[in-house]
Write an enzyme that holds these catalytic residues in place. Structure first.
Site, PDB file in Angstrom:
ATOM      1  N   TYR A 154      19.857   0.083 -33.941  1.00 31.23           N
ATOM      2  CA  TYR A 154      18.698  -0.479 -34.618  1.00 31.23           C
ATOM      3  C   TYR A 154      17.398  -0.038 -33.948  1.00 31.23           C
ATOM      4  O   TYR A 154      16.482   0.465 -34.612  1.00 31.23           O
ATOM      5  CB  TYR A 154      18.799  -2.005 -34.619  1.00 31.23           C
ATOM      6  CG  TYR A 154      17.693  -2.705 -35.367  1.00 31.23           C
ATOM      7  CD1 TYR A 154      17.638  -2.665 -36.764  1.00 31.23           C
ATOM      8  CD2 TYR A 154      16.716  -3.424 -34.699  1.00 31.23           C
ATOM      9  CE1 TYR A 154      16.629  -3.322 -37.462  1.00 31.23           C
ATOM     10  CE2 TYR A 154      15.703  -4.079 -35.385  1.00 31.23           C
ATOM     11  CZ  TYR A 154      15.668  -4.025 -36.760  1.00 31.23           C
ATOM     12  OH  TYR A 154      14.662  -4.672 -37.449  1.00 31.23           O
ATOM     13  N   ARG A 209      20.353 -15.030 -35.732  1.00 26.67           N
ATOM     14  CA  ARG A 209      19.024 -15.112 -35.125  1.00 26.67           C
ATOM     15  C   ARG A 209      18.804 -16.520 -34.577  1.00 26.67           C
ATOM     16  O   ARG A 209      19.375 -17.498 -35.044  1.00 26.67           O
ATOM     17  CB  ARG A 209      17.947 -14.748 -36.147  1.00 26.67           C
ATOM     18  CG  ARG A 209      18.094 -13.341 -36.668  1.00 26.67           C
ATOM     19  CD  ARG A 209      16.882 -12.948 -37.459  1.00 26.67           C
ATOM     20  NE  ARG A 209      17.222 -12.133 -38.606  1.00 26.67           N
ATOM     21  CZ  ARG A 209      16.359 -11.398 -39.282  1.00 26.67           C
ATOM     22  NH1 ARG A 209      15.101 -11.364 -38.921  1.00 26.67           N
ATOM     23  NH2 ARG A 209      16.739 -10.697 -40.319  1.00 26.67           N
ATOM     24  N   SER A 220      17.629 -19.608 -37.016  1.00 25.96           N
ATOM     25  CA  SER A 220      18.672 -20.063 -37.937  1.00 25.96           C
ATOM     26  C   SER A 220      19.861 -20.636 -37.179  1.00 25.96           C
ATOM     27  O   SER A 220      20.460 -21.639 -37.600  1.00 25.96           O
ATOM     28  CB  SER A 220      19.114 -18.922 -38.854  1.00 25.96           C
ATOM     29  OG  SER A 220      19.486 -17.788 -38.113  1.00 25.96           O
ATOM     30  N   GLN A 223      14.102 -16.984 -21.631  1.00 27.75           N
ATOM     31  CA  GLN A 223      13.571 -15.836 -22.364  1.00 27.75           C
ATOM     32  C   GLN A 223      12.495 -16.344 -23.331  1.00 27.75           C
ATOM     33  O   GLN A 223      12.601 -17.439 -23.877  1.00 27.75           O
ATOM     34  CB  GLN A 223      14.654 -15.127 -23.180  1.00 27.75           C
ATOM     35  CG  GLN A 223      15.963 -14.926 -22.474  1.00 27.75           C
ATOM     36  CD  GLN A 223      16.921 -16.053 -22.770  1.00 27.75           C
ATOM     37  OE1 GLN A 223      16.691 -17.196 -22.404  1.00 27.75           O
ATOM     38  NE2 GLN A 223      18.018 -15.729 -23.424  1.00 27.75           N
ATOM     39  N   THR A 224      11.483 -15.549 -23.551  1.00 27.99           N
ATOM     40  CA  THR A 224      10.409 -15.979 -24.456  1.00 27.99           C
ATOM     41  C   THR A 224      10.380 -15.109 -25.710  1.00 27.99           C
ATOM     42  O   THR A 224      10.758 -13.941 -25.688  1.00 27.99           O
ATOM     43  CB  THR A 224       9.028 -15.900 -23.776  1.00 27.99           C
ATOM     44  OG1 THR A 224       8.685 -14.529 -23.515  1.00 27.99           O
ATOM     45  CG2 THR A 224       8.996 -16.696 -22.494  1.00 27.99           C
ATOM     46  N   PRO A 240      16.096  -8.716 -24.665  1.00 30.76           N
ATOM     47  CA  PRO A 240      14.764  -8.707 -24.048  1.00 30.76           C
ATOM     48  C   PRO A 240      14.437 -10.048 -23.406  1.00 30.76           C
ATOM     49  O   PRO A 240      14.715 -11.111 -23.974  1.00 30.76           O
ATOM     50  CB  PRO A 240      13.837  -8.424 -25.240  1.00 30.76           C
ATOM     51  CG  PRO A 240      14.701  -7.765 -26.259  1.00 30.76           C
ATOM     52  CD  PRO A 240      16.056  -8.387 -26.098  1.00 30.76           C
TER      53      PRO A 240
END
Length: 337
Positions: free
Chosen positions: A150, A191, A194, A214-215, A279
């Protein structure tokens, strides 16, 4: 002087998906004719059911990895699975959708001499070492990891768009979309928004990865679609790439706690190990969008979550835990986009 409305016939690839369905609805409401193209890999007819009887709306089942011969005035290229669970199911096809799909849509735009917008992604920045992420940052992407089908597919699509711009003087627009949420998200898309909502509504444990530090930044879908519309209709010299996202930054734990508070769920937070190449932080700089497009998001996270939760509550009332589209309404792992 009276300015007459110029009706266009607009092609939206991936038009039955989460973002595409909202874009199709906006364009139809503006009075345009819309050709929605989707192969229903991740899109659903439910997302566009209210448009099917509208004379300004046409639906074509088609895979953009094959050439398309239609007559239109503009192209929004949104076709590609966008959640890790879906795009990792068939990574070769994901890359083909981004790369071959871009080539086919660019070729169509070149033949028709029309402008085309590419829905790129914040994933081109990878696991960033620059925070927040400005458009001039080249990114930190693993080219051989499980997410690279992706990430690198979208990076290559951007390359193709700018090569067509330089080589053929094609009118292009490139939007880098940051995390977006809202109605029409699939319950099984993996995700984080959801996942958290479905888990909370079903009384399941709410899964966070690592310690949930994580942000991410979360843009409500109507704000995002407004940004795409403004970019498409901006002057020809504005090509992008332009970040479209909400700069409000939240940890995964903060998001989970908000969902639990709004739903009133008694679900518990549980921790799991971090996925590969996830990330650690993601936040856009949007000064360019403000300066060139006059765009800023207007919906805050609490307001947007309430609307999104109401949508999923409606799905639960209608379908229960049984079938939603062609899949079960069961929470999957909380990997974020």
């Amino acid at each position: 002087m009276t300015v007459l409305f110029s009706q266009k016939r607009i092609l939206v690839t991936g038009g039955a998906g989460f973002l595409g369905s909202h874009l199709c609805r906006r364009l139809v409401k503006q009075g345009h004719e819309v050709l929605c193209v989707d192969n229903f890999c991740t899109g659903t007819r439910r997302n566009i059911i209210d448009l099917l009887d509208d004379p300004k709306f046409d639906l074509l089942r088609h895979n953009v990895t094959f050439p398309l011969f239609v007559e239109v005035d503009e192209i929004y290229n949104l076709a590609c699975p966008a959640s890790p669970i879906h795009y990792q199911m068939d990574p070769v096809q994901t890359t083909k959708t981004s790369v071959s799909g871009a080539i086919n849509m660019l070729g169509l735009a070149k033949r028709l001499k029309i402008r085309i917008l590419q829905a790129s992604t914040s994933e081109v920045y990878g696991d960033p070492v620059v925070h927040p992420q400005p458009e001039e940052y080249w990114g930190n992407v693993n080219p051989i990891g499980s997410r690279s089908c992706y990430d690198e597919g979208k990076r290559c699509a951007e390359t193709l768009f700018f090569d067509y711009y330089r080589q053929h003087n094609l009118g292009i627009k490139v939007a880098r979309i940051f995390n977006t949420y809202g109605p029409n998200m699939r319950p099984d898309d993996g995700r984080v928004v959801s996942n958290f909502i479905c888990q909370a509504l079903l009384g399941e444990d709410v899964t966070i990865y690592g310690h949930g530090q994580q942000t991410r930044s979360f843009c409500y879908v109507t704000d995002l679609i407004d940004g795409l519309d403004r970019l498409m209709n901006s002057p020809p010299n504005i090509t992008g790439p332009i970040n479209i996202g909400n700069p409000g930054e939240f940890t995964m734990r903060e998001l989970a706690e908000k969902v639990l508070a709004i739903t009133g769920s008694k679900s518990k937070l549980v921790e799991r190990s971090l996925p590969e190449d996830d990330p650690k932080q993601r936040k856009p700089t949007i000064e360019l969008a403000g300066k060139l497009l006059g765009w800023r998001p207007t919906i805050n996270l609490d307001e947007g979550l309430k609307s999104t939760i109401a949508y999923f509550e409606g799905l639960l009332r209608e379908h229960g835990k049984a079938i939603v589209g062609d899949r079960t309404l069961q929470p999957s792992s909380a990997i974020d986009k």
